[in-house]
Scaffold this active site. Sequence first.
Site, mmCIF file in Angstrom:
data_model
loop_
_atom_site.group_PDB
_atom_site.id
_atom_site.type_symbol
_atom_site.label_atom_id
_atom_site.label_comp_id
_atom_site.label_asym_id
_atom_site.label_seq_id
_atom_site.Cartn_x
_atom_site.Cartn_y
_atom_site.Cartn_z
ATOM 1 N N HIS A 1 -9.548 -6.762 -4.564
ATOM 2 C CA HIS A 1 -9.488 -5.346 -4.191
ATOM 3 C C HIS A 1 -9.920 -4.496 -5.380
ATOM 4 O O HIS A 1 -9.637 -4.842 -6.531
ATOM 5 C CB HIS A 1 -8.062 -4.982 -3.751
ATOM 6 C CG HIS A 1 -7.994 -3.643 -3.101
ATOM 7 N ND1 HIS A 1 -7.984 -2.477 -3.833
ATOM 8 C CD2 HIS A 1 -7.992 -3.278 -1.794
ATOM 9 C CE1 HIS A 1 -7.961 -1.454 -2.990
ATOM 10 N NE2 HIS A 1 -7.971 -1.910 -1.750
ATOM 11 N N GLU B 1 -8.732 -1.941 -6.610
ATOM 12 C CA GLU B 1 -7.624 -1.544 -7.498
ATOM 13 C C GLU B 1 -7.283 -2.676 -8.462
ATOM 14 O O GLU B 1 -6.911 -2.435 -9.610
ATOM 15 C CB GLU B 1 -6.410 -1.123 -6.648
ATOM 16 C CG GLU B 1 -6.673 0.227 -5.972
ATOM 17 C CD GLU B 1 -6.009 0.427 -4.622
ATOM 18 O OE1 GLU B 1 -5.057 -0.300 -4.290
ATOM 19 O OE2 GLU B 1 -6.462 1.335 -3.890
ATOM 20 N N GLY C 1 -8.668 5.896 -0.311
ATOM 21 C CA GLY C 1 -7.568 6.816 -0.562
ATOM 22 C C GLY C 1 -8.008 8.244 -0.834
ATOM 23 O O GLY C 1 -7.227 9.069 -1.274
ATOM 24 N N GLY D 1 -5.762 1.082 4.483
ATOM 25 C CA GLY D 1 -4.735 1.381 3.494
ATOM 26 C C GLY D 1 -3.724 2.362 4.056
ATOM 27 O O GLY D 1 -2.850 2.008 4.848
ATOM 28 N N GLY D 2 -3.862 3.625 3.666
ATOM 29 C CA GLY D 2 -2.887 4.661 4.023
ATOM 30 C C GLY D 2 -2.474 4.677 5.488
ATOM 31 O O GLY D 2 -1.275 4.769 5.796
ATOM 32 N N SER E 1 -10.521 4.953 3.769
ATOM 33 C CA SER E 1 -10.161 6.119 4.576
ATOM 34 C C SER E 1 -10.464 5.941 6.067
ATOM 35 O O SER E 1 -10.885 6.878 6.736
ATOM 36 C CB SER E 1 -10.830 7.387 4.032
ATOM 37 O OG SER E 1 -10.383 7.642 2.705
ATOM 38 N N ASN F 1 -3.391 -3.031 4.694
ATOM 39 C CA ASN F 1 -3.032 -3.277 3.298
ATOM 40 C C ASN F 1 -2.035 -2.196 2.892
ATOM 41 O O ASN F 1 -2.419 -1.062 2.650
ATOM 42 C CB ASN F 1 -4.307 -3.219 2.433
ATOM 43 C CG ASN F 1 -4.003 -3.311 0.954
ATOM 44 O OD1 ASN F 1 -2.886 -3.618 0.553
ATOM 45 N ND2 ASN F 1 -5.019 -3.050 0.132
ATOM 46 N N TRP F 2 -0.781 -2.584 2.838
ATOM 47 C CA TRP F 2 0.266 -1.600 2.532
ATOM 48 C C TRP F 2 0.241 -1.171 1.073
ATOM 49 O O TRP F 2 0.921 -0.215 0.697
ATOM 50 C CB TRP F 2 1.647 -2.172 2.850
ATOM 51 C CG TRP F 2 1.938 -2.401 4.308
ATOM 52 C CD1 TRP F 2 1.092 -2.190 5.366
ATOM 53 C CD2 TRP F 2 3.168 -2.880 4.858
ATOM 54 N NE1 TRP F 2 1.730 -2.509 6.535
ATOM 55 C CE2 TRP F 2 3.004 -2.943 6.256
ATOM 56 C CE3 TRP F 2 4.386 -3.282 4.321
ATOM 57 C CZ2 TRP F 2 4.014 -3.379 7.114
ATOM 58 C CZ3 TRP F 2 5.398 -3.721 5.160
ATOM 59 C CH2 TRP F 2 5.215 -3.761 6.547
ATOM 60 N N LYS F 3 -0.456 -1.929 0.253
ATOM 61 C CA LYS F 3 -0.456 -1.681 -1.203
ATOM 62 C C LYS F 3 0.998 -1.670 -1.699
ATOM 63 O O LYS F 3 1.844 -2.361 -1.116
ATOM 64 C CB LYS F 3 -1.232 -0.402 -1.531
ATOM 65 C CG LYS F 3 -2.631 -0.427 -0.914
ATOM 66 C CD LYS F 3 -3.556 0.645 -1.397
ATOM 67 C CE LYS F 3 -4.898 0.493 -0.682
ATOM 68 N NZ LYS F 3 -5.897 1.455 -1.153
ATOM 69 N N GLU G 1 -15.635 -2.170 0.699
ATOM 70 C CA GLU G 1 -14.794 -0.999 0.447
ATOM 71 C C GLU G 1 -15.423 -0.167 -0.668
ATOM 72 O O GLU G 1 -15.192 -0.446 -1.851
ATOM 73 C CB GLU G 1 -13.383 -1.431 0.022
ATOM 74 C CG GLU G 1 -12.628 -2.191 1.086
ATOM 75 C CD GLU G 1 -11.118 -2.030 0.928
ATOM 76 O OE1 GLU G 1 -10.476 -1.644 1.909
ATOM 77 O OE2 GLU G 1 -10.595 -2.259 -0.180
#
Length: 250
Positions: free
Chosen positions: A95, A97, A173, A233-234, A212, A9-11, A167
Amino acid sequence: MRRKLVAGNWKMNGSRKNAQALVEAVKQGAARLKHVETVLCPPFVYLSEVGAQLAGSAILLGAQNLCDKTEGAYTGEVAGTMLRDVGCSYVIVGHSERRSLYGETDELVALKVAAALGAGLKPILCLGETLQEREQNITEAVAARQLDAVLKTVGVEGLAQGVVAYEPVWAIGTGRTASPAQAQEVHAYLRRRIAAHNATIAGEIRILYGGSVKADNAAELFAMPDIDGGLIGGASLHAGQFLAICQAAE
Ligand code: 13P
């Protein structure tokens, strides 16, 4: 046997140029992978180009969100059929977010799951508790509420068309991963809750862990019996890291 899945997930990160370089590197490295299913979820505007770049590879395309409506006067929204049209197989729904920053309720998330299924997309349904909820010992109740809203709307057969991603919000993150045992506990709980509706589906549905996940903790998480891969993610923004995570799932 559930096939492991690793989704990036590149966000809201990257540019056209570095998306191209990242996809190229992931594509090259992923050609060696035989068992794990791999998905990339770039921002909407890059979907077509990334999709074209992925053509001929085994990597699948996913979006990060969709509208709960099918078409019409919904300025700024993107319909599931449009995502299918540009080559998406998967779409992330609910998600944390989206839930916390954009006010998506359990009910809206359920409608989005229904919209994804209606468009022939596989939803990656995200759920998980905040730190405060964990400290209040209501982790399972929160996960149950989020899951049940979707079950009520699309049924267990609908849920079975997609994937669930646990999640924990406090692990997203933050560099603070849930321990394999902590994650396993919630994954097993979710599977039991699904089994109350249909044991076969519960045995077959994939439950990913997100929060993470890095190259150095992926293997121990994926070794847990109810963790069927990861939503990254990251680390998905770095080809080497992402590929190492995919390798851990192999
Ligand atoms: P991080 O891997 O950056 O913690 O993000 C997890 C996530 O939110 C994936 O959807």
